[in-house]
Write a protein that holds these residues in place. Structure first.
Motif, short mmCIF file in Angstrom:
data_model
loop_
_atom_site.label_atom_id
_atom_site.label_comp_id
_atom_site.label_asym_id
_atom_site.label_seq_id
_atom_site.Cartn_x
_atom_site.Cartn_y
_atom_site.Cartn_z
N SER A 240 0.83 -1.21 0.00
CA SER A 240 0.00 0.00 0.00
C SER A 240 0.87 1.26 0.00
O SER A 240 0.53 2.24 -0.65
N TYR B 135 2.01 1.65 -3.54
CA TYR B 135 0.90 2.10 -4.39
C TYR B 135 0.60 3.57 -4.18
O TYR B 135 0.42 4.33 -5.13
N SER C 3 1.05 6.50 -7.00
CA SER C 3 -0.07 7.33 -7.43
C SER C 3 0.22 8.80 -7.16
O SER C 3 -0.18 9.67 -7.93
#
Length: 68
Positions: free
Chosen positions: A51, A54, A58
């Protein structure tokens, strides 16, 4: 944010697995308990690592989109 390379992600997850395995075995748990604790803790660490990667990716994509 700090960049985590693929090798570092693998190292973090494997060290967490080894750590939880040794901790559970030092507490004299039964084999099913040792394996389930190791699997659960390793899964939690893997979720945190993936996470983080990620969110970081992003964020950098959003930042690049704003620049262009």
């Amino acid at each position: 944010m700090i960049r985590i390379k693929r090798f570092q992600r693998t190292l973090i997850i494997s060290l967490a697995a080894i750590n939880s395995l040794f901790y559970s075995s030092s507490r004299s748990y039964s084999l099913p308990d040792i394996l389930s604790n190791t699997l659960i803790f390793t899964g939690i660490v893997a979720l945190f690592v993936f996470s983080y990667v990620y969110i970081r990716n992003s964020y950098s994509r959003k930042k690049a989109k704003v620049k262009s």
